[in-house]
Motif scaffolding. Structure first.
Motif, PDB file in Angstrom:
ATOM      1  N   ALA A 271      52.374 -41.643  62.786  1.00 10.70           N
ATOM      2  CA  ALA A 271      53.415 -42.662  62.982  1.00 10.70           C
ATOM      3  C   ALA A 271      53.422 -43.684  61.854  1.00 10.70           C
ATOM      4  CB  ALA A 271      53.211 -43.368  64.309  1.00 10.70           C
ATOM      5  N   ASP A 272      52.398 -43.710  61.036  1.00  5.94           N
ATOM      6  CA  ASP A 272      52.293 -44.677  59.957  1.00  5.94           C
ATOM      7  C   ASP A 272      51.699 -43.993  58.741  1.00  5.94           C
ATOM      8  OD1 ASP A 272      52.386 -47.011  58.547  1.00  5.94           O
ATOM      9  OD2 ASP A 272      50.658 -47.935  59.528  1.00  5.94           O
ATOM     10  N   LYS A 273      51.786 -44.661  57.592  1.00  5.92           N
ATOM     11  CA  LYS A 273      51.167 -44.132  56.380  1.00  5.92           C
ATOM     12  C   LYS A 273      49.648 -44.208  56.497  1.00  5.92           C
ATOM     13  CE  LYS A 273      54.788 -45.682  53.173  1.00  5.92           C
ATOM     14  NZ  LYS A 273      55.041 -46.518  51.971  1.00  5.92           N
ATOM     15  N   PRO A 274      48.948 -43.182  56.035  1.00 10.94           N
ATOM     16  CA  PRO A 274      47.485 -43.287  55.995  1.00 10.94           C
ATOM     17  C   PRO A 274      47.061 -44.400  55.046  1.00 10.94           C
ATOM     18  CG  PRO A 274      48.208 -41.001  55.738  1.00 10.94           C
ATOM     19  CD  PRO A 274      49.434 -41.856  55.637  1.00 10.94           C
ATOM     20  N   ASP A 275      46.051 -45.131  55.445  1.00  8.92           N
ATOM     21  CA  ASP A 275      45.548 -46.209  54.593  1.00  8.92           C
ATOM     22  C   ASP A 275      44.932 -45.632  53.327  1.00  8.92           C
ATOM     23  OD1 ASP A 275      46.283 -48.227  56.333  1.00  8.92           O
ATOM     24  OD2 ASP A 275      44.426 -48.072  57.479  1.00  8.92           O
ATOM     25  N   LEU A 276      45.109 -46.317  52.212  1.00  7.43           N
ATOM     26  CA  LEU A 276      44.472 -45.958  50.949  1.00  7.43           C
ATOM     27  C   LEU A 276      44.352 -47.200  50.082  1.00  7.43           C
ATOM     28  CD1 LEU A 276      43.331 -44.015  48.836  1.00  7.43           C
ATOM     29  CD2 LEU A 276      45.675 -43.638  48.041  1.00  7.43           C
ATOM     30  N   LYS A 277      43.144 -47.508  49.728  1.00  4.12           N
ATOM     31  CA  LYS A 277      42.883 -48.542  48.743  1.00  4.12           C
ATOM     32  C   LYS A 277      41.688 -48.074  47.916  1.00  4.12           C
ATOM     33  CE  LYS A 277      43.438 -52.894  49.560  1.00  4.12           C
ATOM     34  NZ  LYS A 277      43.280 -54.273  50.079  1.00  4.12           N
ATOM     35  N   GLN A 278      41.951 -47.797  46.651  1.00  5.59           N
ATOM     36  CA  GLN A 278      40.920 -47.271  45.767  1.00  5.59           C
ATOM     37  C   GLN A 278      40.724 -48.216  44.598  1.00  5.59           C
ATOM     38  OE1 GLN A 278      40.853 -43.025  44.799  1.00  5.59           O
ATOM     39  NE2 GLN A 278      40.572 -43.531  42.640  1.00  5.59           N
ATOM     40  N   ASN A 279      39.530 -48.741  44.472  1.00  6.94           N
ATOM     41  CA  ASN A 279      39.178 -49.631  43.371  1.00  6.94           C
ATOM     42  C   ASN A 279      38.094 -48.969  42.516  1.00  6.94           C
ATOM     43  OD1 ASN A 279      40.005 -51.640  45.717  1.00  6.94           O
ATOM     44  ND2 ASN A 279      40.331 -52.703  43.791  1.00  6.94           N
ATOM     45  N   GLN A 280      38.334 -48.920  41.213  1.00  8.80           N
ATOM     46  CA  GLN A 280      37.323 -48.498  40.246  1.00  8.80           C
ATOM     47  C   GLN A 280      37.195 -49.602  39.211  1.00  8.80           C
ATOM     48  OE1 GLN A 280      38.987 -44.324  39.718  1.00  8.80           O
ATOM     49  NE2 GLN A 280      36.826 -43.934  39.365  1.00  8.80           N
ATOM     50  N   PHE A 281      35.998 -50.085  39.036  1.00  7.50           N
ATOM     51  CA  PHE A 281      35.775 -51.244  38.186  1.00  7.50           C
ATOM     52  C   PHE A 281      34.442 -51.084  37.469  1.00  7.50           C
ATOM     53  CE2 PHE A 281      34.466 -51.856  42.530  1.00  7.50           C
ATOM     54  CZ  PHE A 281      33.145 -52.289  42.427  1.00  7.50           C
ATOM     55  N   GLY A 282      34.283 -51.806  36.388  1.00  4.61           N
ATOM     56  CA  GLY A 282      33.021 -51.715  35.665  1.00  4.61           C
ATOM     57  C   GLY A 282      33.087 -52.375  34.308  1.00  4.61           C
ATOM     58  N   PHE A 283      32.050 -52.122  33.517  1.00 10.97           N
ATOM     59  CA  PHE A 283      31.974 -52.720  32.187  1.00 10.97           C
ATOM     60  C   PHE A 283      31.054 -51.876  31.312  1.00 10.97           C
ATOM     61  CE2 PHE A 283      28.346 -54.427  34.460  1.00 10.97           C
ATOM     62  CZ  PHE A 283      27.327 -54.383  33.514  1.00 10.97           C
ATOM     63  N   THR A 284      31.178 -52.068  29.998  1.00  4.80           N
ATOM     64  CA  THR A 284      30.254 -51.499  29.017  1.00  4.80           C
ATOM     65  C   THR A 284      29.879 -52.589  28.028  1.00  4.80           C
ATOM     66  OG1 THR A 284      31.975 -50.793  27.447  1.00  4.80           O
ATOM     67  CG2 THR A 284      31.349 -49.224  29.181  1.00  4.80           C
ATOM     68  N   VAL A 285      28.707 -52.461  27.451  1.00  2.50           N
ATOM     69  CA  VAL A 285      28.280 -53.378  26.404  1.00  2.50           C
ATOM     70  C   VAL A 285      27.300 -52.637  25.502  1.00  2.50           C
ATOM     71  CG1 VAL A 285      26.397 -54.320  27.820  1.00  2.50           C
ATOM     72  CG2 VAL A 285      27.287 -55.647  25.888  1.00  2.50           C
ATOM     73  N   GLY A 286      27.437 -52.829  24.202  1.00  2.00           N
ATOM     74  CA  GLY A 286      26.562 -52.163  23.254  1.00  2.00           C
ATOM     75  C   GLY A 286      26.494 -52.948  21.957  1.00  2.00           C
ATOM     76  N   GLY A 287      25.409 -52.761  21.246  1.00  2.00           N
ATOM     77  CA  GLY A 287      25.260 -53.485  19.986  1.00  2.00           C
ATOM     78  C   GLY A 287      23.870 -53.309  19.418  1.00  2.00           C
ATOM     79  N   PRO A 288      23.533 -54.097  18.411  1.00  2.00           N
ATOM     80  CA  PRO A 288      22.222 -53.978  17.766  1.00  2.00           C
ATOM     81  C   PRO A 288      21.176 -54.858  18.445  1.00  2.00           C
ATOM     82  CG  PRO A 288      23.599 -55.469  16.513  1.00  2.00           C
ATOM     83  CD  PRO A 288      24.421 -55.021  17.697  1.00  2.00           C
ATOM     84  N   ALA A 289      19.993 -54.306  18.664  1.00  2.99           N
ATOM     85  CA  ALA A 289      18.844 -55.125  19.037  1.00  2.99           C
ATOM     86  C   ALA A 289      18.123 -55.580  17.775  1.00  2.99           C
ATOM     87  CB  ALA A 289      17.899 -54.339  19.948  1.00  2.99           C
TER      88      ALA A 289
END
Length: 462
Positions: A271-289
């Motif tokens: 009788a209704d739309k199926p629920d859907l909420k999809q979140n993909q999140f994140g980060f990257t970091v790189g460099g010289p030590a």
């Protein structure tokens, strides 16, 4: 004692010849011929390949035919410098080395002072004339730019000729539910998956495990046929992936992807739309030590999916049937004592089991659709987290090492049966993968590549 002598000899031969067996699992090779302006070959010329992002260098000397060979080069952007006394130094820029590639870069030296140099833009040939392996690299540009609905890097293997079918789930929540890919007519359980030279698959079922997120991968290559013996464990395709590494410049990124049900269609039975909420999140970091010597790279990706599971097959008893009245029902009850139908299709109340009555009242809902079915949308959440860290260090121009850690944790809460929330279960998967690689050049003719991988797969259903 004599019985152990043959085994000791075999082990010694393996250790001796291991230095001459160059595996190109995650690296590349640069080769070519050095000539002078009259096209005569140039022996004893020094060729140096230099990574422009990390200042990593590796050198080789041309032989009597003017040929040089530099192996086990980490993927990336390179320049090639060729020099010999009495000739101008030749520098070729803009050379891209891809995973498992054999790049031919020839050089021409002109008479002059060594302090002088000639700089040109060099491009490796697009045809691999040194290897007969069939395959294609999905480079960093395609990894970064091509759209991925679930951000599973396996989806990009569709662009490789010879890959027939790809089913790549966003999250792998049990050991059997990984990506299913058919390569060159082989079965989806006959593929090999390598991450930084170590196996990345569930060996108990030969099923695939997800690679890190696209932002954490440099590139990957799909070998479809005629690959070397180092990949000879399976008869399907070989997927070779390389994670990103830090450079002399600090760099990073952050992302958030959202999907919801706003534009979805309604299921015919709901009788209704199926629920859907999809979140993909994140980060990257790189460099010289430490500039030009030690580099780091790290990434994180989280996945949160809140979706609905549709139940529409249950046929619970109606309000009349709960009182024992089956006169309006299509199926009539039979008295188990006399094996005859109950009078007027009604079960006497004194025949009811009070425990069964309590169970029905508490756990079995009334029908909520005109045809007597129970229709329900039940939540089925999925959570996943990926962690990756990589450290590269150059001890010298002849020795470099890298260590990489990857962890993928995912879980799904689902529902069996056809009435929620009873019969709920949780399936989870925890994958841990360590990779250590040490490359040491002992002489212009002897290079050793040591690689150690540790992987653990923990799959549970509770």
């Amino acid at each position: 004692m004599r019985r152990f002598v043959p085994y000791v000899c075999v082990l010694g031969c393996v250790l001796v010849f291991a230095g001459f067996c160059v595996a190109q699992t995650t690296t590349a090779t640069m080769f070519g011929v050095v000539r002078d302006s009259s096209s005569a070959v140039m022996p004893q010329a020094k060729a140096t390949a230099r990574n422009v992002s990390t200042a990593f260098e590796r050198s080789a000397t041309t032989d009597d035919t003017g040929s040089y060979l530099i192996t086990s080069l980490p993927v990336g952007q390179y320049s090639l410098a060729v020099e010999k006394a009495g000739f101008r130094r030749s520098i070729q820029d803009g050379i891209t080395l891809e995973v498992n590639a054999n790049a031919r870069v020839d050089a021409v030296l002109s008479v002059g002072q060594l302090s002088e140099s000639v700089t040109v833009t060099g491009e490796a040939t697009g045809v691999d004339t040194r290897s007969s392996t069939m395959g294609e690299v999905v480079d960093r540009i395609r990894v970064q730019e091509l759209p991925l609905s679930g951000r599973n890097i396996m989806e990009l293997s569709r662009v490789v000729p010879g890959v027939i079918r790809v089913d790549a789930p966003t999250a792998v929540t049990q050991a059997r539910s990984g990506s299913q890919i058919t390569v060159a007519g082989g079965r989806d359980t006959e593929n090999e998956f390598r991450l930084d030279g170590t196996s990345q698959k569930n060996l108990t079922h030969n099923s695939a495990l997800n690679f890190p997120s696209p932002d954490a991968l440099q590139e990957f290559k799909v070998l479809t046929s005629n690959y070397s013996a180092e990949y000879g464990r399976y008869g399907g395709g070989v997927f070779v992936a390389v994670t990103r590494a830090g450079t002399n410049k600090l760099h990073g990124s952050m992302w958030e992807y959202l999907r919801n049900k706003a534009l979805n269609a309604r299921n015919f039975f709901s009788a209704d739309k199926p629920d859907l909420k999809q979140n993909q999140f994140g980060f990257t970091v790189g460099g010289p030590a430490i500039q030009n010597r030690t580099f780091f790279f790290g990434s994180y990706q989280g996945l949160r999916v809140r979706a609905s599971q549709l139940f529409s097959t249950a046929l619970p008893p109606t309000a009349a049937e709960r009182t024992g009245d089956f006169s309006a029902s299509s199926r009539k009850p039979t008295d188990p004592v006399t094996n005859q139908p109950f009078p007027d299709s009604r079960i006497p109340s004194n025949r009811f089991d009070p425990v069964a009555v309590k169970l029905i009242e508490r756990y079995i809902p009334l029908p909520n659709s005109p045809d007597g079915r129970w229709v329900q949308l039940s939540t089925a959440p999925t959570d996943a987290d990926q962690y990756l860290f990589r450290l590269d260090h150059n001890f010298s121009s002849t020795n470099n090492i890298n260590l990489r850690y990857f962890r993928d944790i995912s879980g799904l809460i689902s529902q069996s049966g056809n009435i929620a929330p009873y019969g709920q279960y949780r399936q989870s998967l925890r994958v841990t993968n360590w990779a250590l690689q040490d490359t040491h050049t002992f002489s212009p003719k002897l290079l050793n590549e040591f690689r150690l991988g540790v992987m653990r797969v923990d799959s549970k259903v509770t």
